[in-house]
Design a protein around this motif. Structure first.
Motif, PDB file in Angstrom:
ATOM      1  N   ILE A 157       0.852  -1.186   0.000  1.00 26.08           N
ATOM      2  CA  ILE A 157       0.000   0.000   0.000  1.00 26.08           C
ATOM      3  C   ILE A 157       0.891   1.240   0.000  1.00 26.08           C
ATOM      4  O   ILE A 157       1.855   1.325   0.775  1.00 26.08           O
ATOM      5  N   GLU A 158       0.568   2.157  -0.904  1.00 23.89           N
ATOM      6  CA  GLU A 158       1.314   3.424  -0.955  1.00 23.89           C
ATOM      7  C   GLU A 158       0.741   4.353   0.115  1.00 23.89           C
ATOM      8  O   GLU A 158      -0.382   4.845  -0.011  1.00 23.89           O
ATOM      9  N   VAL A 159       1.512   4.568   1.176  1.00 20.82           N
ATOM     10  CA  VAL A 159       1.037   5.358   2.316  1.00 20.82           C
ATOM     11  C   VAL A 159       1.619   6.774   2.252  1.00 20.82           C
ATOM     12  O   VAL A 159       2.820   6.948   2.050  1.00 20.82           O
ATOM     13  N   GLY A 160       0.751   7.754   2.424  1.00 17.73           N
ATOM     14  CA  GLY A 160       1.185   9.147   2.542  1.00 17.73           C
ATOM     15  C   GLY A 160       0.759   9.695   3.892  1.00 17.73           C
ATOM     16  O   GLY A 160      -0.304   9.322   4.408  1.00 17.73           O
ATOM     17  N   VAL A 161       1.599  10.539   4.499  1.00 20.04           N
ATOM     18  CA  VAL A 161       1.238  11.178   5.772  1.00 20.04           C
ATOM     19  C   VAL A 161       1.433  12.683   5.630  1.00 20.04           C
ATOM     20  O   VAL A 161       2.493  13.143   5.196  1.00 20.04           O
ATOM     21  N   PHE A 162       0.391  13.440   5.990  1.00 19.35           N
ATOM     22  CA  PHE A 162       0.423  14.903   5.934  1.00 19.35           C
ATOM     23  C   PHE A 162       0.668  15.476   7.327  1.00 19.35           C
ATOM     24  O   PHE A 162       0.108  14.991   8.315  1.00 19.35           O
ATOM     25  N   TYR A 163       1.497  16.517   7.382  1.00 22.03           N
ATOM     26  CA  TYR A 163       1.716  17.221   8.650  1.00 22.03           C
ATOM     27  C   TYR A 163       2.285  18.598   8.341  1.00 22.03           C
ATOM     28  O   TYR A 163       3.300  18.710   7.643  1.00 22.03           O
ATOM     29  N   GLN A 164       1.629  19.613   8.824  1.00 22.06           N
ATOM     30  CA  GLN A 164       2.062  20.992   8.662  1.00 22.06           C
ATOM     31  C   GLN A 164       2.440  21.322   7.219  1.00 22.06           C
ATOM     32  O   GLN A 164       3.511  21.873   6.943  1.00 22.06           O
ATOM     33  N   GLY A 165       1.566  20.952   6.319  1.00 22.20           N
ATOM     34  CA  GLY A 165       1.732  21.325   4.921  1.00 22.20           C
ATOM     35  C   GLY A 165       2.682  20.467   4.120  1.00 22.20           C
ATOM     36  O   GLY A 165       2.859  20.694   2.914  1.00 22.20           O
ATOM     37  N   ARG A 166       3.296  19.479   4.763  1.00 25.21           N
ATOM     38  CA  ARG A 166       4.191  18.566   4.044  1.00 25.21           C
ATOM     39  C   ARG A 166       3.546  17.200   3.920  1.00 25.21           C
ATOM     40  O   ARG A 166       2.691  16.829   4.728  1.00 25.21           O
ATOM     41  N   ARG A 167       3.972  16.445   2.913  1.00 24.15           N
ATOM     42  CA  ARG A 167       3.507  15.068   2.755  1.00 24.15           C
ATOM     43  C   ARG A 167       4.716  14.168   2.543  1.00 24.15           C
ATOM     44  O   ARG A 167       5.574  14.459   1.711  1.00 24.15           O
ATOM     45  N   ILE A 168       4.787  13.083   3.303  1.00 21.91           N
ATOM     46  CA  ILE A 168       5.837  12.092   3.103  1.00 21.91           C
ATOM     47  C   ILE A 168       5.165  10.793   2.686  1.00 21.91           C
ATOM     48  O   ILE A 168       3.979  10.573   2.979  1.00 21.91           O
ATOM     49  N   GLU A 169       5.885   9.944   2.004  1.00 23.61           N
ATOM     50  CA  GLU A 169       5.261   8.707   1.543  1.00 23.61           C
ATOM     51  C   GLU A 169       6.214   7.531   1.617  1.00 23.61           C
ATOM     52  O   GLU A 169       7.444   7.696   1.581  1.00 23.61           O
ATOM     53  N   ARG A 170       5.629   6.357   1.730  1.00 18.91           N
ATOM     54  CA  ARG A 170       6.400   5.115   1.816  1.00 18.91           C
ATOM     55  C   ARG A 170       5.447   3.947   1.577  1.00 18.91           C
ATOM     56  O   ARG A 170       4.248   4.058   1.838  1.00 18.91           O
ATOM     57  N   ARG A 171       5.983   2.842   1.106  1.00 20.06           N
ATOM     58  CA  ARG A 171       5.157   1.651   0.861  1.00 20.06           C
ATOM     59  C   ARG A 171       5.199   0.739   2.086  1.00 20.06           C
ATOM     60  O   ARG A 171       6.257   0.511   2.666  1.00 20.06           O
ATOM     61  N   PHE A 172       4.040   0.231   2.444  1.00 15.68           N
ATOM     62  CA  PHE A 172       3.931  -0.717   3.547  1.00 15.68           C
ATOM     63  C   PHE A 172       3.070  -1.908   3.116  1.00 15.68           C
ATOM     64  O   PHE A 172       2.187  -1.774   2.256  1.00 15.68           O
ATOM     65  N   ALA A 173       3.281  -3.037   3.756  1.00 15.29           N
ATOM     66  CA  ALA A 173       2.383  -4.183   3.566  1.00 15.29           C
ATOM     67  C   ALA A 173       1.051  -3.866   4.236  1.00 15.29           C
ATOM     68  O   ALA A 173       1.005  -3.116   5.220  1.00 15.29           O
ATOM     69  N   PRO A 174      -0.048  -4.439   3.733  1.00  8.90           N
ATOM     70  CA  PRO A 174      -1.355  -4.153   4.343  1.00  8.90           C
ATOM     71  C   PRO A 174      -1.474  -4.653   5.778  1.00  8.90           C
ATOM     72  O   PRO A 174      -2.328  -4.201   6.526  1.00  8.90           O
ATOM     73  N   SER A 175      -0.591  -5.572   6.171  1.00 10.30           N
ATOM     74  CA  SER A 175      -0.627  -6.112   7.532  1.00 10.30           C
ATOM     75  C   SER A 175       0.093  -5.212   8.535  1.00 10.30           C
ATOM     76  O   SER A 175       0.206  -5.566   9.708  1.00 10.30           O
ATOM     77  N   THR A 176       0.564  -4.072   8.087  1.00 14.09           N
ATOM     78  CA  THR A 176       1.292  -3.156   8.972  1.00 14.09           C
ATOM     79  C   THR A 176       0.336  -2.486   9.952  1.00 14.09           C
ATOM     80  O   THR A 176      -0.716  -1.981   9.562  1.00 14.09           O
ATOM     81  N   ARG A 177       0.721  -2.454  11.224  1.00 15.07           N
ATOM     82  CA  ARG A 177      -0.097  -1.756  12.215  1.00 15.07           C
ATOM     83  C   ARG A 177       0.036  -0.228  12.074  1.00 15.07           C
ATOM     84  O   ARG A 177       1.091   0.275  11.682  1.00 15.07           O
ATOM     85  N   VAL A 178      -1.011   0.469  12.424  1.00 14.68           N
ATOM     86  CA  VAL A 178      -0.982   1.941  12.428  1.00 14.68           C
ATOM     87  C   VAL A 178       0.184   2.431  13.282  1.00 14.68           C
ATOM     88  O   VAL A 178       0.855   3.410  12.945  1.00 14.68           O
ATOM     89  N   GLN A 179       0.463   1.729  14.385  1.00 13.71           N
ATOM     90  CA  GLN A 179       1.578   2.119  15.266  1.00 13.71           C
ATOM     91  C   GLN A 179       2.897   2.183  14.499  1.00 13.71           C
ATOM     92  O   GLN A 179       3.703   3.097  14.702  1.00 13.71           O
ATOM     93  N   ARG A 180       3.101   1.217  13.608  1.00  6.99           N
ATOM     94  CA  ARG A 180       4.361   1.173  12.869  1.00  6.99           C
ATOM     95  C   ARG A 180       4.466   2.347  11.878  1.00  6.99           C
ATOM     96  O   ARG A 180       5.541   2.921  11.693  1.00  6.99           O
TER      97      ARG A 180
END
Lengths: 159, 174
Positions: B87-110
């Motif tokens: 899954i292509e994951v993106g995270v937004f914070y203070q106007g920036r976006r970072i991205e990384r690929r994770f397996a679908p079994s990845t916990r939100v904590q990770r």
């Protein structure tokens, strides 16, 4: 017929639900004792230094689930409130949730007394109690707070 | 966990997956292949079993569906069934976006651990425990033990989060 019966049934249903059992199986919490209306549950925690531990919580469940549980952080050995200096440490969010305040319950919107304090449960419906909630809803919030030190510990270790 | 009710031995398996709103417990007969887990979750999730993949929580690589499920090896572990391998994951914070690929079994904590780390937004360790992830555009913190795959439906394999600060007492958020 006593009105306690459906309340006790509701508690039993929650304690035998898949959601609750899964938390037990994952090591997130465990039932310590239960004699209606008092339930004691231990919730796993991570201290700021990364060490694993657990804290006990006393749930008073009169009127459950129509009435929110009264939840207190507990010293199971002495059957009393946990001393303030022994309570969870960590971020402001953690220390505030388990602080000593007027009614001495856990200070979260889902608690019977804290939710009514300053009317703050109405501002956070996602964390407020309602009759459709279950005990696992509270346990998930407690577990999230008590393990939040994991995040900071990971950063410090990586630094 | 083995269950001898009605004369049948069964193993209880904890599962998450595509189409499931939360972790569930399923039972399969002792001696079943891992493919039985996939079949059971596919029915619950409402998707075809063909092409579905089985993961163990927080493991990036799928497991062989032909292996026989052994109680001692699966007890307490949460499995994940999904049709997406990554899954292509993106995270937004203070106007920036970072991205990384994770397996679908990845916990939100990770994902959260990565987002607050020096590889992510480099959040002050004193503040990091107050951070949570919410689905992009929402404010409700996600459970940290949830698998990210539950929020994604194949073939859509992208997922955006917002990094937010959790609710603190007195009715105010920091």
């Amino acid at each position: 017929m006593s009105d306690l019966r459906p309340t006790e049934l509701a508690v039993t249903a929650d304690l035998t639900s898949a959601r609750f059992r899964i938390g037990v199986k994952r090591g997130h919490w465990r039932k310590v004792s239960y004699v209606f209306p008092i339930l004691v549950i231990a919730v796993a925690a991570v201290e700021p230094n990364g060490n694993s531990t657990e804290y006990f919580f006393r749930f008073e469940l009169t009127g459950f689930p129509g009435t929110a549980p009264d939840v207190r952080i507990w010293d199971y050995a002495t059957d009393a409130l946990l001393a303030v200096d022994q309570r969870p440490k960590g971020s402001n969010r953690v220390t505030e949730a388990f602080k000593s305040w007027g009614n001495q319950t856990v200070y979260r919107p889902w608690d019977r007394l804290a939710g009514a304090h300053n009317n703050w449960s109405s501002g956070y419906p996602d964390l407020a109690w309602n009759a459709k909630r279950d005990l696992t809803f509270i346990l998930e919030d407690l577990y999230g707070l008590l393990t939040s030190n994991t995040t900071a510990h990971g950063i410090r270790q990586a630094a | 966990m083995q269950n001898t009710e009605q004369g049948r031995d069964e193993i209880e398996i904890l599962v998450e997956g595509e189409g499931l709103a939360e972790v569930e417990a399923i039972r399969i007969p002792v001696g079943s292949a891992a493919s039985e887990i996939v079949a059971a979750v596919a029915v619950k999730g409402g998707f075809p079993v063909e092409g579905a993949i089985l993961f163990i929580e927080d493991c990036d690589e799928p497991i062989d569906l032909a292996i026989v499920v052994v109680d001692e090896e699966v007890s307490g572990k949460v499995h994940h069934v999904h049709r997406a391998r990554k899954i292509e994951v993106g995270v937004f914070y203070q106007g920036r976006r970072i991205e990384r690929r994770f397996a679908p079994s990845t916990r939100v904590q990770r994902v959260l651990d990565w987002a607050v780390s020096r590889d992510g937004f480099n959040i002050d360790p004193a503040v990091a425990p107050e951070m949570e992830l919410a689905l992009h555009g929402q404010t409700k913190p996600l459970p940290k033990s949830a698998h990210i795959g539950r929020y994604v439906r194949h073939p859509h394999c992208e997922l955006d989060f917002d990094l937010i600060r959790g609710v603190v007492p007195n009715g105010a958020a920091l």
